[in-house]
Scaffold this motif. Structure first.
Motif, mmCIF file in Angstrom:
data_model
loop_
_atom_site.group_PDB
_atom_site.id
_atom_site.type_symbol
_atom_site.label_atom_id
_atom_site.label_comp_id
_atom_site.label_asym_id
_atom_site.label_seq_id
_atom_site.Cartn_x
_atom_site.Cartn_y
_atom_site.Cartn_z
ATOM 1 N N MET A 286 0.828 -1.202 0.000
ATOM 2 C CA MET A 286 0.000 0.000 0.000
ATOM 3 C C MET A 286 0.866 1.257 0.000
ATOM 4 O O MET A 286 0.543 2.253 -0.661
ATOM 5 N N ALA A 287 1.967 1.223 0.736
ATOM 6 C CA ALA A 287 2.865 2.373 0.777
ATOM 7 C C ALA A 287 3.404 2.720 -0.601
ATOM 8 O O ALA A 287 3.717 3.881 -0.889
ATOM 9 N N LEU A 288 3.505 1.705 -1.470
ATOM 10 C CA LEU A 288 4.012 1.917 -2.828
ATOM 11 C C LEU A 288 2.885 2.076 -3.842
ATOM 12 O O LEU A 288 3.111 2.030 -5.056
ATOM 13 N N GLY A 289 1.665 2.271 -3.331
ATOM 14 C CA GLY A 289 0.559 2.613 -4.209
ATOM 15 C C GLY A 289 -0.145 1.454 -4.866
ATOM 16 O O GLY A 289 -0.811 1.629 -5.896
ATOM 17 N N LEU A 290 -0.061 0.250 -4.296
ATOM 18 C CA LEU A 290 -0.798 -0.889 -4.838
ATOM 19 C C LEU A 290 -2.184 -0.935 -4.202
ATOM 20 O O LEU A 290 -2.313 -0.839 -2.974
ATOM 21 N N ALA A 291 -3.192 -1.089 -5.019
ATOM 22 C CA ALA A 291 -4.556 -1.222 -4.504
ATOM 23 C C ALA A 291 -4.714 -2.602 -3.881
ATOM 24 O O ALA A 291 -4.439 -3.610 -4.528
ATOM 25 N N PRO A 292 -5.140 -2.690 -2.613
ATOM 26 C CA PRO A 292 -5.207 -3.992 -1.941
ATOM 27 C C PRO A 292 -6.539 -4.711 -2.125
ATOM 28 O O PRO A 292 -7.599 -4.115 -2.001
ATOM 29 N N VAL A 293 -6.425 -6.012 -2.418
ATOM 30 C CA VAL A 293 -7.591 -6.907 -2.399
ATOM 31 C C VAL A 293 -7.207 -8.065 -1.488
ATOM 32 O O VAL A 293 -6.280 -8.814 -1.779
ATOM 33 N N SER A 294 -7.919 -8.206 -0.374
ATOM 34 C CA SER A 294 -7.504 -9.160 0.655
ATOM 35 C C SER A 294 -8.675 -9.974 1.168
ATOM 36 O O SER A 294 -9.813 -9.488 1.222
ATOM 37 N N VAL A 295 -8.374 -11.208 1.575
ATOM 38 C CA VAL A 295 -9.366 -11.981 2.318
ATOM 39 C C VAL A 295 -9.450 -11.426 3.740
ATOM 40 O O VAL A 295 -8.506 -10.825 4.245
ATOM 41 N N ASN A 296 -10.578 -11.661 4.364
ATOM 42 C CA ASN A 296 -10.809 -11.165 5.721
ATOM 43 C C ASN A 296 -10.289 -12.169 6.748
ATOM 44 O O ASN A 296 -11.027 -12.698 7.565
ATOM 45 N N CYS A 297 -8.989 -12.443 6.692
ATOM 46 C CA CYS A 297 -8.422 -13.418 7.623
ATOM 47 C C CYS A 297 -8.205 -12.770 8.985
ATOM 48 O O CYS A 297 -8.212 -11.553 9.132
ATOM 49 N N MET A 298 -7.991 -13.611 9.985
ATOM 50 C CA MET A 298 -7.641 -13.147 11.318
ATOM 51 C C MET A 298 -6.128 -13.050 11.385
ATOM 52 O O MET A 298 -5.448 -14.045 11.179
ATOM 53 N N THR A 299 -5.597 -11.914 11.672
ATOM 54 C CA THR A 299 -6.196 -10.614 11.906
ATOM 55 C C THR A 299 -5.448 -9.593 11.071
ATOM 56 O O THR A 299 -4.437 -9.907 10.471
#
Length: 400
Positions: A286-299
């Motif tokens: 994210m710091a380098l400007g990548l759009a994040p797509v993530s699973v809702n894992c713990m945590t």
């Protein structure tokens, strides 16, 4: 000038890893305020710059076999306890399950014992957690979800959340120093679309999901490429990539001490982990400007990508028969996927199809992609060195 208080940081080793990085960075940031010493169980293969840091090696590395492991804990605890009595530290802060055990067992009563829970899987070891809440003076959590579990399930209130920390400007400077060695060259008029992820070769990272998701994205966007970095052979996943017919579109880049020049190539950062503590690589992307797509894992992901961390919308979407997805303020969150590794290229789950649809839509909507890339950079600024130092000093009772 007043004498500095003594701070001992305990880590099993200093190989490449999330909590090892936090340990080293904590040592450097706390040097102006404390007399800092790092204690490791084995100093072989240090992957970080430790020049100028005071490191003590207990020379008690990993042992195989249950009995030898237990005896190793006893020996490490005895040795650390002798060191504590000799050095008389004010605070001893440990990183990771094995270091926490040794720190707790070696308690002298003279020092403040801080135990760091860096992954949600730590919470599954209920015997250890029960021991920790009896012996710890403070348990440092890397996410509010872990802290909430300690309070609700163990009625332990001497807790704090101390998010992992990042030097965003340095990450960017390091990324610009060189270009990555990639498998592909762009043809005239061609623009390759890079998706990136990082993590060791471990089932916990769910990389079989990622490869299957990517195969569906690649089928619709042939210019898409996946860069996957991390320690390990990735042998299973290389075979899976062949079975999915994407072996020429995936770069297994191996362990990178400085991964940022690879990360900067990406447009989207993917995370498919089953468990995390606080996913460092996600924030670095994210710091380098990548759009994040993530699973809702713990945590971690929900706390990073959503302003309020509330994922109850998933359940409401399921009740309405909708595809569960949360378009958060700082990134896109999808539900967790199956935990059992499945390397059958013909088996694509509905959750994998849904994630592929979301990633494909993001890559084909330049306005939304650019908006999430800007939001990612903005969010990464929250996890700064300054915020970490301020919170650490507050917890330690340090008076500026």
């Amino acid at each position: 000038m007043r004498e500095k208080r003594k701070l001992l940081l305990v880590s099993p080793m200093l190989h490449q890893g999330g909590f090892e990085r936090v340990c080293i960075t904590t040592a450097r940031l706390m040097e102006p305020y404390f007399d800092v010493t790092i204690v490791v169980f084995n100093s072989a293969n240090i992957a970080y710059d430790v020049e100028g840091l005071h490191i003590i090696d207990l020379q008690l590395g990993v042992k195989k076999g249950k009995l030898l492991k237990l005896w190793n804990i006893v020996k490490r605890s005895r040795k650390l306890k002798r060191l504590k009595k000799e050095m008389k530290p004010d605070i001893v802060y440990s990183f990771g399950p094995s270091a926490n055990m040794v720190n707790a067992f070696s308690k002298t009563g003279q020092e403040k014992v801080w135990l760091g829970l860096r992954n949600y899987t730590d919470m599954e070891e209920k015997v250890k957690i029960s021991l920790f809440v009896r012996l710890a003076d403070l348990i440092i959590c890397c996410s509010k979800e872990i802290e909430k579990d300690l309070k609700n399930n163990y009625h332990f209130t001497k807790t704090a959340t101390l998010y992992n920390l990042y030097d965003v400007e340095q990450i960017r400077k390091t990324a610009d120093k060189k270009e990555p060695e990639l498998l592909w060259k762009e043809a005239p008029g061609q623009k390759l679309r890079y998706l990136v992820s990082m993590g060791r070769d471990d089932d916990m990272k769910g990389f079989w999901h990622m490869l299957k998701v990517f195969s569906l994205v690649h089928a619709r966007i042939p210019e898409a490429r996946l860069i996957l970095m991390g320690a390990g052979t990735f042998a299973h996943y290389k075979e899976l990539a062949k079975g999915l017919h994407i072996e020429d579109s995936v770069c297994f880049a191996g362990m990178q001490k400085e991964p940022y020049h690879y990360l900067k190539k990406g447009e989207v950062y993917l995370l498919t982990s089953q468990n995390e503590g606080f996913p460092n690589a996600l924030v670095e992307g994210m710091a380098l400007g990548l759009a994040p797509v993530s699973v809702n894992c713990m945590t971690g992901p929900a706390e990073i990508l959503l302003k309020d961390g509330d994922t109850s919308e998933f359940e409401r979407q399921r009740e309405r028969g909708e595809v569960p997805v949360i378009y958060g303020e700082y990134g896109i969150l999808v539900p967790e996927m199956e935990k059992e590794r499945n390397l059958d290229p013909s088996h694509i789950s509905q959750e994998e199809r849904n994630m592929a649809d979301i990633v494909t839509a993001l890559l084909t909507d330049q306005e939304q992609l650019a908006r999430y890339q800007r939001a990612a950079v903005e969010r990464a600024q929250i996890f700064t060195y300054e915020a970490y130092v301020e919170k650490f000093l507050e917890l330690s009772g340090y008076i500026l």
